[in-house]
Design a protein around this motif. Structure first.
Motif, PDB file in Angstrom:
ATOM      1  N   ASP A 246       0.717  -1.033   0.025  1.00 29.56           N
ATOM      2  CA  ASP A 246      -0.157   0.162   0.135  1.00 29.56           C
ATOM      3  C   ASP A 246       0.498   1.193   0.031  1.00 29.56           C
ATOM      4  O   ASP A 246       1.836   0.784   0.322  1.00 29.56           O
ATOM      5  CB  ASP A 246      -0.806   0.277   1.165  1.00 29.56           C
ATOM      6  CG  ASP A 246      -1.778  -1.206   1.331  1.00 29.56           C
ATOM      7  OD1 ASP A 246      -2.703  -1.303   0.192  1.00 29.56           O
ATOM      8  OD2 ASP A 246      -1.959  -2.247   2.351  1.00 29.56           O
ATOM      9  N   GLY A 247       0.835   2.118  -0.497  1.00 23.68           N
ATOM     10  CA  GLY A 247       0.778   3.129  -0.461  1.00 23.68           C
ATOM     11  C   GLY A 247       2.088   3.901  -1.967  1.00 23.68           C
ATOM     12  O   GLY A 247       3.049   4.760  -1.569  1.00 23.68           O
ATOM     13  N   ARG A 248       3.129   2.425  -2.339  1.00 25.32           N
ATOM     14  CA  ARG A 248       3.509   3.192  -2.856  1.00 25.32           C
ATOM     15  C   ARG A 248       3.606   2.742  -4.918  1.00 25.32           C
ATOM     16  O   ARG A 248       2.368   3.671  -5.273  1.00 25.32           O
ATOM     17  CB  ARG A 248       4.375   1.529  -3.695  1.00 25.32           C
ATOM     18  CG  ARG A 248       4.656   0.711  -2.118  1.00 25.32           C
ATOM     19  CD  ARG A 248       5.206   0.917  -1.327  1.00 25.32           C
ATOM     20  NE  ARG A 248       6.479  -0.350   0.159  1.00 25.32           N
ATOM     21  CZ  ARG A 248       8.067   0.138   0.323  1.00 25.32           C
ATOM     22  NH1 ARG A 248       8.137   0.599  -0.388  1.00 25.32           N
ATOM     23  NH2 ARG A 248       7.362  -0.340   2.059  1.00 25.32           N
ATOM     24  N   VAL A 249       4.878   3.504  -5.241  1.00 22.54           N
ATOM     25  CA  VAL A 249       4.871   3.567  -6.977  1.00 22.54           C
ATOM     26  C   VAL A 249       5.189   2.793  -7.320  1.00 22.54           C
ATOM     27  O   VAL A 249       6.202   2.443  -7.245  1.00 22.54           O
ATOM     28  CB  VAL A 249       5.671   4.917  -6.816  1.00 22.54           C
ATOM     29  CG1 VAL A 249       5.992   6.091  -8.436  1.00 22.54           C
ATOM     30  CG2 VAL A 249       5.260   6.687  -5.786  1.00 22.54           C
ATOM     31  N   VAL A 250       4.714   2.673  -8.807  1.00 20.06           N
ATOM     32  CA  VAL A 250       4.924   1.343  -9.307  1.00 20.06           C
ATOM     33  C   VAL A 250       5.115   2.498 -11.088  1.00 20.06           C
ATOM     34  O   VAL A 250       4.345   3.014 -11.157  1.00 20.06           O
ATOM     35  CB  VAL A 250       3.917   0.540  -9.756  1.00 20.06           C
ATOM     36  CG1 VAL A 250       4.529  -1.122 -10.175  1.00 20.06           C
ATOM     37  CG2 VAL A 250       3.637  -0.442  -8.023  1.00 20.06           C
ATOM     38  N   THR A 251       6.023   2.173 -11.590  1.00 25.30           N
ATOM     39  CA  THR A 251       6.408   2.285 -13.001  1.00 25.30           C
ATOM     40  C   THR A 251       6.294   0.922 -14.017  1.00 25.30           C
ATOM     41  O   THR A 251       7.278   0.165 -13.942  1.00 25.30           O
ATOM     42  CB  THR A 251       7.535   3.094 -12.935  1.00 25.30           C
ATOM     43  OG1 THR A 251       7.449   3.787 -12.704  1.00 25.30           O
ATOM     44  CG2 THR A 251       8.294   3.290 -14.246  1.00 25.30           C
TER      45      THR A 251
ATOM     46  N   ASN B 125      -6.473  -2.455  -6.587  1.00 30.57           N
ATOM     47  CA  ASN B 125      -6.961  -3.438  -5.657  1.00 30.57           C
ATOM     48  C   ASN B 125      -6.298  -2.563  -4.062  1.00 30.57           C
ATOM     49  O   ASN B 125      -6.076  -3.545  -2.234  1.00 30.57           O
ATOM     50  CB  ASN B 125      -7.196  -4.830  -4.931  1.00 30.57           C
ATOM     51  CG  ASN B 125      -7.767  -6.053  -5.506  1.00 30.57           C
ATOM     52  OD1 ASN B 125      -9.154  -5.551  -6.122  1.00 30.57           O
ATOM     53  ND2 ASN B 125      -7.747  -6.309  -7.244  1.00 30.57           N
ATOM     54  N   PHE B 126      -4.856  -2.157  -4.178  1.00 26.29           N
ATOM     55  CA  PHE B 126      -3.981  -1.753  -2.926  1.00 26.29           C
ATOM     56  C   PHE B 126      -4.042  -0.206  -2.678  1.00 26.29           C
ATOM     57  O   PHE B 126      -4.907   0.922  -3.907  1.00 26.29           O
ATOM     58  CB  PHE B 126      -2.830  -2.144  -3.008  1.00 26.29           C
ATOM     59  CG  PHE B 126      -2.741  -3.735  -3.176  1.00 26.29           C
ATOM     60  CD1 PHE B 126      -1.956  -4.200  -2.063  1.00 26.29           C
ATOM     61  CD2 PHE B 126      -2.491  -4.269  -4.590  1.00 26.29           C
ATOM     62  CE1 PHE B 126      -1.815  -5.754  -2.075  1.00 26.29           C
ATOM     63  CE2 PHE B 126      -2.524  -6.014  -4.146  1.00 26.29           C
ATOM     64  CZ  PHE B 126      -2.298  -6.827  -2.837  1.00 26.29           C
ATOM     65  N   LYS B 127      -4.554   0.377  -1.298  1.00 26.22           N
ATOM     66  CA  LYS B 127      -4.261   1.336  -1.389  1.00 26.22           C
ATOM     67  C   LYS B 127      -3.282   2.092  -1.302  1.00 26.22           C
ATOM     68  O   LYS B 127      -1.719   1.617  -1.478  1.00 26.22           O
ATOM     69  CB  LYS B 127      -4.615   1.700   0.025  1.00 26.22           C
ATOM     70  CG  LYS B 127      -6.064   1.165   1.128  1.00 26.22           C
ATOM     71  CD  LYS B 127      -6.447   2.244   2.184  1.00 26.22           C
ATOM     72  CE  LYS B 127      -6.004   2.861   3.182  1.00 26.22           C
ATOM     73  NZ  LYS B 127      -5.856   1.609   4.379  1.00 26.22           N
ATOM     74  N   ASP B 128      -3.859   3.524  -2.372  1.00 24.70           N
ATOM     75  CA  ASP B 128      -3.233   4.444  -2.721  1.00 24.70           C
ATOM     76  C   ASP B 128      -1.572   3.974  -3.757  1.00 24.70           C
ATOM     77  O   ASP B 128      -0.960   4.804  -2.969  1.00 24.70           O
ATOM     78  CB  ASP B 128      -2.510   4.898  -1.210  1.00 24.70           C
ATOM     79  CG  ASP B 128      -3.499   6.119  -0.635  1.00 24.70           C
ATOM     80  OD1 ASP B 128      -4.525   6.450  -1.631  1.00 24.70           O
ATOM     81  OD2 ASP B 128      -3.934   6.142   0.723  1.00 24.70           O
TER      82      ASP B 128
ATOM     83  N   GLY C 273     -10.606   5.983  -9.122  1.00 30.11           N
ATOM     84  CA  GLY C 273     -10.068   7.063  -8.064  1.00 30.11           C
ATOM     85  C   GLY C 273      -8.208   7.124  -8.083  1.00 30.11           C
ATOM     86  O   GLY C 273      -7.822   7.498  -7.040  1.00 30.11           O
ATOM     87  N   VAL C 274      -8.075   6.309  -9.027  1.00 28.51           N
ATOM     88  CA  VAL C 274      -6.193   5.737  -8.877  1.00 28.51           C
ATOM     89  C   VAL C 274      -5.388   6.543  -9.316  1.00 28.51           C
ATOM     90  O   VAL C 274      -5.810   7.666 -10.122  1.00 28.51           O
ATOM     91  CB  VAL C 274      -6.098   4.892  -9.365  1.00 28.51           C
ATOM     92  CG1 VAL C 274      -4.817   4.505  -9.193  1.00 28.51           C
ATOM     93  CG2 VAL C 274      -6.495   3.407  -8.537  1.00 28.51           C
ATOM     94  N   LYS C 275      -4.190   7.623  -8.997  1.00 27.15           N
ATOM     95  CA  LYS C 275      -3.494   8.179  -9.135  1.00 27.15           C
ATOM     96  C   LYS C 275      -2.648   7.674 -10.741  1.00 27.15           C
ATOM     97  O   LYS C 275      -1.929   6.519  -9.782  1.00 27.15           O
ATOM     98  CB  LYS C 275      -2.561   9.153  -7.777  1.00 27.15           C
ATOM     99  CG  LYS C 275      -3.315  10.076  -6.996  1.00 27.15           C
ATOM    100  CD  LYS C 275      -2.422  11.012  -6.518  1.00 27.15           C
ATOM    101  CE  LYS C 275      -2.661  10.496  -5.205  1.00 27.15           C
ATOM    102  NZ  LYS C 275      -1.813  10.281  -4.047  1.00 27.15           N
TER     103      LYS C 275
END
Ligand code: NCD
Length: 358
Positions: free
Chosen positions: A194-199, A219-222, A247-249
């Protein structure tokens, strides 16, 4: 509960993925997939269950007694591996997963050696396989074929589950499961996913692994997703709409270096030139800035990971291969565990294994 026998193909095929989902599950009480066709079938609870079951199988398999126990779980079942597109890892890891559970397998890897070559339709071929096997694991260049076959088989006298091992440019749900398992394992002692950045970087337009993983990550938060690609190969509108709706960034970019310096995971992919409409059109695209090498590695955080569904060409320089952050080898082996977990759960053996004494 919704059942594929209660709906016509025409009605089913016109449903949204959300609408199709209940028809593909084992029961309303247990939303584990019966047919595994697309990534949107999995929610967080299911992903957690499958990761836990994979861990359990991985552990049990370490001892001879445990491995022999697992080999007995589905020793009465047979699976058909029907791959009408090239494959090394997906084929072998499904085969190994079946072997772990004691399932006997058969395979067709080249339509030229099967009756399809004599003009038999794929529908008829699959009906034939279902006469002899208890599950079909299939890869096809034809988007939607696995879905059509699931409906056909569920409405036949031999309803057996289908597992999509890659369909056209569209989906590769079991690859996405192993990617999630790898990410979960990579961050399990570092605060989680959760809360990670995936490129994602490379051919994001035609790469089915990217599409399926992008969906699963919601499915994972933020979790923020960054899509780095040449503009001709940027991620398609349907993925963007899905992320918007959830609502995913996310961010579109053409700067792998900048993305590497802020990412927890960099997922590289090869250019999928087998889908070129005009031969050689991909070769005209400048992809030189979409490769991961020593400079990107130097910018990557110390706990970050580099992933790739493989096969790779030159998207990841071999100088990265021995870096502890290179996760693509581990990723391959994780595929075997989570596929064994999915197959066991498909046959209703999740609890048996979770609660066994090993
Ligand atoms: C991928 C595929 O087939 O979509 N391979 C795999 O299953 N590991 C990725 C690719 O071929 O580039």
């Amino acid at each position: 509960m919704a059942n594929l026998t209660e709906i016509s193909w025409k009605e089913f095929s016109s449903l949204s993925l959300e609408g199709k989902r209940p028809y593909l599950m084992q029961s309303a009480e247990d939303p584990m997939p019966y047919h595994t066709l697309f990534a949107q079938q999995f929610d967080r609870a299911l992903l957690d269950r499958l990761c836990a079951l994979s861990n359990r199988i991985r552990f049990i398999n370490k001892s001879k007694e445990g491995a022999l126990y697992l080999k007995n779980v589905l020793a009465h079942k047979r699976a058909m591996l029907y791959f009408s597109q090239p494959s090394s890892r997906t084929f072998l890891s499904h085969l190994a997963a079946c072997q772990i559970l004691g399932i006997t397998t058969g395979s067709v890897r080249d339509a030229a050696t099967a009756s399809e070559f004599k003009g038999e339709s794929r529908e008829d071929s699959i009906r034939t396989f279902s006469s002899y096997f208890d599950m079909i694991i299939m890869r096809s260049p034809e988007q939607g074929l696995a879905e059509k076959m699931s409906w056909e088989l569920s409405n036949s006298s031999r309803p057996i589950p289908i597992l999509n091992a890659g369909s056209g440019k569209d989906q590769h749900p079991t690859q996405a499961l192993l990617d999630i398992y790898t990410l979960v394992r990579s961050f399990e002692e570092k605060g989680g996913l959760d809360g990670r950045v995936v490129t994602f970087c490379g051919d994001l337009l035609r790469g089915r692994t990217v599409r399926s993983l992008s969906y699963l990550l919601t499915n994972f938060k933020d979790v923020k997703q960054i899509f780095v690609a040449p503009k001709e190969l940027q991620v398609s509108d349907d993925v963007k709409s899905f992320l918007d709706a959830k609502g995913v960034k996310y961010e579109l970019s053409d700067d792998l270096k900048a993305a590497s310096s802020v990412s927890d995971a960099v997922y590289m992919t090869r250019i999928q030139d087998e889908w070129d409409t005009n031969k050689g059109e991909s070769a005209k695209i400048d992809t030189s800035r979409f490769k991961f090498g020593a400079e990107e590695l130097a910018l990557l955080g110390k706990d970050a990971v580099i992933m790739h569904p493989l096969p790779r060409r030159d998207e990841i320089a071999t100088c990265c291969d021995h870096d502890p952050r290179a996760m693509y080898w581990r990723q391959m082996r994780n595929g075997m565990w989570i596929r064994a977990a999915l197959i066991a759960a498909t046959f209703g053996h999740e609890r048996t294994i979770m609660e066994c004494g090993y």
